[in-house]
Write a protein that holds these residues in place. Structure first.
Motif, mmCIF file in Angstrom:
data_model
loop_
_atom_site.group_PDB
_atom_site.id
_atom_site.type_symbol
_atom_site.label_atom_id
_atom_site.label_comp_id
_atom_site.label_asym_id
_atom_site.label_seq_id
_atom_site.Cartn_x
_atom_site.Cartn_y
_atom_site.Cartn_z
ATOM 1 N N ASP A 314 -8.011 12.036 -5.329
ATOM 2 C CA ASP A 314 -7.163 12.804 -5.867
ATOM 3 C C ASP A 314 -6.556 13.635 -4.901
ATOM 4 O O ASP A 314 -6.989 14.373 -3.964
ATOM 5 N N THR A 315 -5.139 13.721 -4.689
ATOM 6 C CA THR A 315 -4.161 14.541 -3.871
ATOM 7 C C THR A 315 -3.287 15.273 -4.780
ATOM 8 O O THR A 315 -3.011 15.137 -5.847
ATOM 9 N N PRO A 316 -2.622 16.247 -4.257
ATOM 10 C CA PRO A 316 -1.993 17.141 -4.766
ATOM 11 C C PRO A 316 -0.819 16.348 -5.703
ATOM 12 O O PRO A 316 -0.490 16.621 -6.901
ATOM 13 N N ASP A 317 -0.215 15.225 -5.017
ATOM 14 C CA ASP A 317 0.740 14.559 -5.766
ATOM 15 C C ASP A 317 0.746 12.960 -5.788
ATOM 16 O O ASP A 317 1.499 12.437 -6.634
ATOM 17 N N ALA A 318 -0.660 12.644 -5.855
ATOM 18 C CA ALA A 318 -0.998 11.405 -6.258
ATOM 19 C C ALA A 318 -2.395 11.227 -6.701
ATOM 20 O O ALA A 318 -3.324 11.825 -5.732
ATOM 21 N N LEU A 319 -2.802 10.194 -7.767
ATOM 22 C CA LEU A 319 -4.306 10.207 -7.945
ATOM 23 C C LEU A 319 -4.332 8.618 -8.037
ATOM 24 O O LEU A 319 -3.757 7.858 -8.563
ATOM 25 N N LEU A 320 -5.558 8.088 -7.178
ATOM 26 C CA LEU A 320 -6.101 6.823 -7.200
ATOM 27 C C LEU A 320 -7.273 6.727 -7.863
ATOM 28 O O LEU A 320 -8.222 7.321 -7.859
ATOM 29 N N VAL A 321 -7.341 5.721 -8.759
ATOM 30 C CA VAL A 321 -8.714 5.363 -9.414
ATOM 31 C C VAL A 321 -8.797 3.909 -9.442
ATOM 32 O O VAL A 321 -8.045 3.172 -10.019
ATOM 33 N N CYS A 322 -9.877 3.344 -9.002
ATOM 34 C CA CYS A 322 -9.983 2.026 -8.944
ATOM 35 C C CYS A 322 -11.546 1.448 -8.498
ATOM 36 O O CYS A 322 -12.175 2.259 -7.838
ATOM 37 N N PRO A 323 -11.916 0.297 -9.193
ATOM 38 C CA PRO A 323 -13.417 -0.003 -8.583
ATOM 39 C C PRO A 323 -13.296 -0.118 -7.265
ATOM 40 O O PRO A 323 -12.286 -0.714 -6.558
ATOM 41 N N ARG A 324 -14.498 0.082 -6.708
ATOM 42 C CA ARG A 324 -14.595 0.195 -5.137
ATOM 43 C C ARG A 324 -14.344 -1.251 -4.554
ATOM 44 O O ARG A 324 -13.603 -1.157 -3.512
ATOM 45 N N GLU A 325 -14.757 -2.194 -5.275
ATOM 46 C CA GLU A 325 -14.624 -3.564 -4.918
ATOM 47 C C GLU A 325 -13.065 -4.008 -4.705
ATOM 48 O O GLU A 325 -12.726 -4.833 -4.140
ATOM 49 N N SER A 326 -12.189 -3.195 -5.403
ATOM 50 C CA SER A 326 -10.719 -3.757 -5.393
ATOM 51 C C SER A 326 -9.968 -2.581 -4.309
ATOM 52 O O SER A 326 -8.739 -2.797 -4.401
ATOM 53 N N SER A 327 -10.666 -2.004 -3.372
ATOM 54 C CA SER A 327 -10.165 -0.986 -2.663
ATOM 55 C C SER A 327 -9.139 -1.898 -1.633
ATOM 56 O O SER A 327 -8.164 -1.227 -1.116
ATOM 57 N N GLN A 328 -9.461 -3.106 -1.302
ATOM 58 C CA GLN A 328 -8.576 -3.962 -0.297
ATOM 59 C C GLN A 328 -7.157 -3.806 -0.859
ATOM 60 O O GLN A 328 -6.141 -4.019 -0.038
ATOM 61 N N LYS A 329 -7.069 -3.984 -2.283
ATOM 62 C CA LYS A 329 -5.772 -3.940 -2.853
ATOM 63 C C LYS A 329 -4.848 -2.684 -2.850
ATOM 64 O O LYS A 329 -3.786 -2.765 -3.516
ATOM 65 N N VAL A 330 -5.477 -1.577 -2.323
ATOM 66 C CA VAL A 330 -4.620 -0.478 -2.356
ATOM 67 C C VAL A 330 -3.259 -0.447 -1.811
ATOM 68 O O VAL A 330 -2.292 0.088 -1.892
ATOM 69 N N LYS A 331 -3.322 -1.441 -0.584
ATOM 70 C CA LYS A 331 -2.115 -1.755 0.148
ATOM 71 C C LYS A 331 -0.700 -2.214 -0.921
ATOM 72 O O LYS A 331 0.118 -1.585 -0.868
ATOM 73 N N GLN A 332 -1.355 -2.553 -2.155
ATOM 74 C CA GLN A 332 -0.094 -3.149 -2.904
ATOM 75 C C GLN A 332 0.661 -1.968 -3.594
ATOM 76 O O GLN A 332 1.704 -2.085 -3.901
ATOM 77 N N VAL A 333 -0.226 -0.874 -3.718
ATOM 78 C CA VAL A 333 0.411 0.614 -4.219
ATOM 79 C C VAL A 333 1.403 1.070 -3.117
ATOM 80 O O VAL A 333 2.541 1.345 -3.569
ATOM 81 N N ALA A 334 0.929 0.915 -2.092
ATOM 82 C CA ALA A 334 2.043 1.543 -0.900
ATOM 83 C C ALA A 334 3.065 0.591 -0.752
ATOM 84 O O ALA A 334 4.065 1.173 -0.803
ATOM 85 N N ASP A 335 2.777 -0.660 -1.123
ATOM 86 C CA ASP A 335 4.085 -1.719 -0.944
ATOM 87 C C ASP A 335 5.037 -1.479 -2.086
ATOM 88 O O ASP A 335 6.058 -1.403 -1.928
ATOM 89 N N ALA A 336 4.359 -1.041 -3.285
ATOM 90 C CA ALA A 336 5.207 -0.879 -4.389
ATOM 91 C C ALA A 336 6.111 0.198 -4.173
ATOM 92 O O ALA A 336 7.158 0.125 -4.750
#
Ligand code: GDD
Ligand code: MG
Length: 341
Positions: A314-336
């Motif tokens: 959690d950060t002031p302007d964005a919240l991420l929730v995902c299975p730990r195993e899917s963490s490698q895909k977080v880059k896709q959020v930044a790309d989007a």
């Protein structure tokens, strides 16, 4: 002494929303000091402060000098090399090597990523590889623990001094190939190198001649860096040089190393409570919840009920929730996000 070149211009998109374009991973402080500060402290084991160069970009310049100052070191401003644009690690390293030759002449240079966790005692091993670096491109290999596809794989051949000749260097293989390399006894590329400036430019001339023509030490020392960068394409050192060179040697690092490339890696490396949870910086109530990573920068209570193996960031302007195993895909959020803006 060897000179040090710290690469600190990446954006670390797999740690979004902690790591942002304007507040990237290397400057994040999960503990008292940031990854960059820890890198700087390690470099001081092998170089004086005046021999440490950092390649970064304009928006991160003040993180570099400010975080050095926090540690009590005045990094000379002329050692902070500002890239006109991020074009991955080959341009960044070529830029650094060129400036080091301009300043000090022929040198042996340790090239360091600024986003790793590494036991400081490893610097001794790196320093001791100087003899090998006089003739070879030296990489440092880590004993792999999984078929991770985000790393380079190094196949060692016959022994040479403190290292091994490299039969094959393969950057970021697919899962199937990574499994094969793992079985064949390959090492992971740690992302740190020890290069003699002459050996490096010789390899550059042979394998990436446009880079040599742009950055080579005989190019006009006053050439504008903007013009130099325009002449080269974006490519990493791994694809540009390490995969192609036949003059690579690997030295095994036996010390603790981690890339901390995603939230799962941070979880694995961090201290866990009795329920296997890793909690950073927040008040929390966890009910029947195990093996989670919970991070909050906000003055907010985080409560989880019956939640397992998740990353909650959690950060002031964005919240991420995902299975730990899917963490490698977080880059896709930044790309989007990037393509939205
Ligand atoms: N100045 C600058 N400019 N620095 C950069 C740039 C750039 O354009 N791109 C990346 N960096 C910095 C990053 O901040 C990081 O410290 C380092 O260079 C490595 O870049 P990464 O983008 O993190 O590379 P990687 O993790 O995908 O792969 C590399 O490291 C692995 C180990 O962590 C490769 O060398 C792999 O072979 C290796 O296994
Ligand atoms: Mg990395």
């Amino acid at each position: 002494n060897i000179r040090s070149l710290i690469l600190a211009g990446g954006s670390g998109t797999r740690l979004w929303p902690l790591s942002r374009k304007h507040n990237p991973k290397q400057f994040l402080k999960l503990e008292d000091t940031s990854f960059f500060q820890n890198t700087l402290i390690r470099c001081l084991e092998v170089s004086d402060i005046s021999e440490i160069f950092v390649v970064t970009n304009d928006s991160q310049r003040f993180f570099v000098t400010g975080q050095a100052k926090e540690l009590g070191y005045d990094l000379p401003p002329e050692n902070v090399l500002i890239e006109p644009e991020a074009k991955n690690t080959l341009p960044a390293i070529s830029f650094g090597m060129r400036e080091i030759v301009k300043r000090f002449g022929k040198s042996i240079v340790g090239v360091f990523s600024s986003d790793h966790v590494l036991d400081i005692r490893a610097m001794e091993t790196i320093k001791n590889a100087q003899l090998l670096a006089k003739e070879h491109l030296v990489t440092f290999g880590i004993v792999p623990t999984s078929p991770h596809t985000g790393y380079g794989y190094i196949k060692p051949a016959e022994k040479i001094d403190a290292g091994y000749k490299v039969a094959e260097f393969r950057e970021k293989p697919n899962h199937e190939d990574a499994l094969k390399y793992l079985k064949e006894g390959c090492l992971w590329n740690s992302g740190m190198f020890l290069f003699d400036t002459e050996v490096f430019f010789g390899e550059l001339k042979e394998h990436e001649s446009s880079f040599y023509k742009a950055f080579g030490p005989e190019i006009d020392p006053d050439a504008a860096i903007e013009e130099i960068y325009e002449k080269v394409r974006a490519i990493s050192i791994d694809y540009g040089i390490m995969e192609k060179s036949r003059n690579v040697v690997v030295v095994r690092l036996e010390h603790k190393w981690s890339d901390l490339g995603n939230f799962n890696a941070i979880y694995e490396e961090s201290e866990k409570d009795d329920n296997g949870n890793v909690i950073y910086e927040c008040e929390n109530i966890l009910i029947n919840s195990q093996n989670n990573l919970v991070y909050s920068k906000c003055d907010k209570l985080v409560a989880l009920i019956d939640v397992q193996n998740m990353a909650v960031v959690d950060t002031p302007d964005a919240l991420l929730v995902c299975p730990r195993e899917s963490s490698q895909k977080v880059k896709q959020v930044a790309d989007a996000l990037h393509s939205k803006n």
